[in-house]
Design an enzyme around this catalytic site. Structure first.
Site, mmCIF file in Angstrom:
data_model
loop_
_atom_site.group_PDB
_atom_site.id
_atom_site.type_symbol
_atom_site.label_atom_id
_atom_site.label_comp_id
_atom_site.label_asym_id
_atom_site.label_seq_id
_atom_site.Cartn_x
_atom_site.Cartn_y
_atom_site.Cartn_z
ATOM 1 N N PHE A 284 0.854 -1.192 0.000
ATOM 2 C CA PHE A 284 0.000 0.000 0.000
ATOM 3 C C PHE A 284 0.884 1.235 0.000
ATOM 4 C CE2 PHE A 284 -2.330 3.520 1.896
ATOM 5 C CZ PHE A 284 -3.451 3.529 1.082
ATOM 6 N N LYS B 124 2.779 9.789 8.336
ATOM 7 C CA LYS B 124 1.979 9.458 9.524
ATOM 8 C C LYS B 124 2.526 9.928 10.885
ATOM 9 C CE LYS B 124 -0.921 5.888 7.604
ATOM 10 N NZ LYS B 124 -0.545 5.123 6.409
ATOM 11 N N ASP C 178 9.285 2.746 1.748
ATOM 12 C CA ASP C 178 8.064 3.435 2.164
ATOM 13 C C ASP C 178 7.862 3.159 3.648
ATOM 14 O OD1 ASP C 178 5.588 4.353 2.801
ATOM 15 O OD2 ASP C 178 4.542 3.449 1.094
HETATM 16 C C1 LIG Z 1 -0.876 5.353 5.016
HETATM 17 C C2 LIG Z 1 0.181 4.962 4.066
HETATM 18 C C3 LIG Z 1 0.417 5.695 2.892
HETATM 19 C C4 LIG Z 1 -0.469 6.850 2.477
HETATM 20 O O1 LIG Z 1 -0.363 7.912 3.355
HETATM 21 P P1 LIG Z 1 -1.465 9.117 3.246
HETATM 22 O O2 LIG Z 1 -0.951 10.114 4.227
HETATM 23 O O3 LIG Z 1 -2.783 8.537 3.605
HETATM 24 O O4 LIG Z 1 -1.419 9.615 1.857
HETATM 25 C C5 LIG Z 1 1.459 5.305 2.088
HETATM 26 N N1 LIG Z 1 2.244 4.262 2.402
HETATM 27 C C6 LIG Z 1 2.051 3.539 3.510
HETATM 28 C C7 LIG Z 1 2.967 2.404 3.815
HETATM 29 C C8 LIG Z 1 1.007 3.845 4.375
HETATM 30 O O5 LIG Z 1 0.789 3.109 5.461
#
Ligand SMILES: *Cc1c(COP(=O)(O)O)cnc(C)c1O
Length: 388
Positions: free
Chosen positions: A126, A243, A213
């Site tokens: 994701f 986050k 990521d």
């Molecule tokens: C939540 C998340 C995203 C997206 O972040 P947003 O701030 O919602 O755009 C991307 N990569 C990972 C691994 C995530 O957990």
């Protein structure tokens, strides 16, 4: 209803929070084992963050990246020192951090004379909801309805180094690998030990960028500041953060090694809001507090306690297949999709999440106490009695 019907919201609104507790309009309190989806690592209303926001708000909110922003420069220094990387660039969310990384990968490809560079991504991943990020995401449901997707992505099974090796050897147009050290939305799956090291070696052999990521795993969540630090001596080329960085204010960043960072010259990328004084002041307070109180070490200890308690109680449980995770990123994998589980947990006074259909995802604030671990586990035992 004036809101677009885009979220399946639970019928509760919180008006106040303190530490790992949230309070609804009627004054009922809930134990927060989700932390706003891995955002509020220091818990709600942390005084250091509140104070930094109040102090900065009374001085200056926004000027734009047309000017020097001392709070941004200082935050960049903090992130580089903690990660071992060389330079940071700020944005406002996780998806945007990944977009910046994707653009950097394409610049890297073009600098190597590759006209149509590709990025290798993984199954069940994701990476966010913007077009390139959702294309990178390994989930058909998230992509459905949004064709045409963005070209230039290839996909390998998560954790499968041999396949990655074969793909990189066969396709010289692959110029980067984008990977979550622990897949979050995909079901709380830690990468096999050594996977990142293997990717690092392959990326070096093929002049590809290793891009982690860490939007969910970063900022102490897994027991180190960054999850890549679980593998000794490893550095990615690009680190994507969001986050937990602002403890609730919207801020994202990429942090990169010098050679990758240098690909972004003036005019290549930008954001009106990115790295503004207010959010950078909050993020600096987050990092300062984490360092002063060694929060990542505490997250490691509480994560181990939580996982041990869950295994003690659930190893023989007919509804539970597995408990897995890293630090305070924990999944309880059920054998079947539970019915209304999140709602029943809410009714029992606990906030949690179910992802990938049948994985109870626990992302408590990193300041969680052992008493809160016990309360969470006892509540789960009660809820899963009904699942057996
Ligand atoms: C939540 C998340 C995203 C997206 O972040 P947003 O701030 O919602 O755009 C991307 N990569 C990972 C691994 C995530 O957990």
């Amino acid at each position: 209803m004036a809101l677009m019907n885009n979220y399946a919201r639970l019928p509760v609104a919180f008006v106040r929070g303190e530490g790992a507790w949230l309070y609804d309009e009627s004054g009922r309190k809930y134990l927060d084992a989700l932390a706003g989806i891995a955002v509020c690592g220091l818990g709600h209303s942390h005084p250091a963050v509140t104070h930094a926001l109040q102090a900065q708000a009374s001085k200056l909110l926004h000027t734009s990246n047309l000017y020097e922003i001392p709070e941004q420069t200082a935050l960049s220094d903090d992130l580089c020192r903690l990660s071992g990387l060389d330079a940071a660039l700020f944005c406002n969310s996780g998806a945007e951090a990944n977009e910046a990384a994707i653009k950097l990968a394409r610049l890297h490809g073009h600098s190597r004379g590759i006209a149509e560079p590709k990025i290798l991504v993984f199954t069940q991943s994701f990476h966010g909801r913007t077009l390139a990020a959702l294309t990178a995401t390994g989930n058909r449901k998230i992509q459905a309805g949004f064709a045409p997707l963005v070209p230039g992505f290839v996909r390998a099974p998560y954790g499968d180094l041999a396949t990655v090796q074969g793909m990189l050897a066969a396709d010289p147009e692959i110029v980067a690998v984008l990977v979550e050290p622990v897949q979050g939305e995909g079901g709380v799956r830690p990468a096999p030990v050594g996977f990142l090291h293997g990717l690092r070696k392959l990326c070096d052999q093929h002049e590809a960028l290793l891009m982690c990521d860490e939007v969910q795993t970063g900022i102490g969540r897994t027991g180190h500041y960054f999850a890549f630090q679980h593998e000794k001596g490893l550095l990615p080329d690009v680190l994507c953060l969001a986050k937990g960085l602002g403890n609730g204010v919207p801020i994202g960043a990429i942090v990169a090694r010098q050679a990758a960072a240098d690909l972004f010259g003036p005019g290549k990328h930008g954001s009106t809001f990115g790295g503004g004084p207010l959010v950078c002041a909050a993020a600096r307070a987050v990092l300062r507090t984490m360092e002063a109180e060694d929060i990542p070490t505490r997250a490691a200890a509480m994560g181990e306690l939580l996982q041990n308690r869950l295994r003690e109680r659930f190893s023989e449980h007919p509804a539970v297949e597995e408990v897995r995770g890293l630090g305070l990123m924990v999944g309880v994998v059920l054998r079947h999709e539970p019915q209304d589980f999140v709602r029943r947990a809410l009714d029992a006074g606990v906030l949690l999440n179910v992802t990938a259909g049948r994985v109870i995802r626990l992302l408590p604030p990193l300041i969680f106490t052992s008493e809160q671990v016990d309360l969470l586990v006892d509540t789960l035992v009660g809820l899963l009695q009904e699942e057996a």
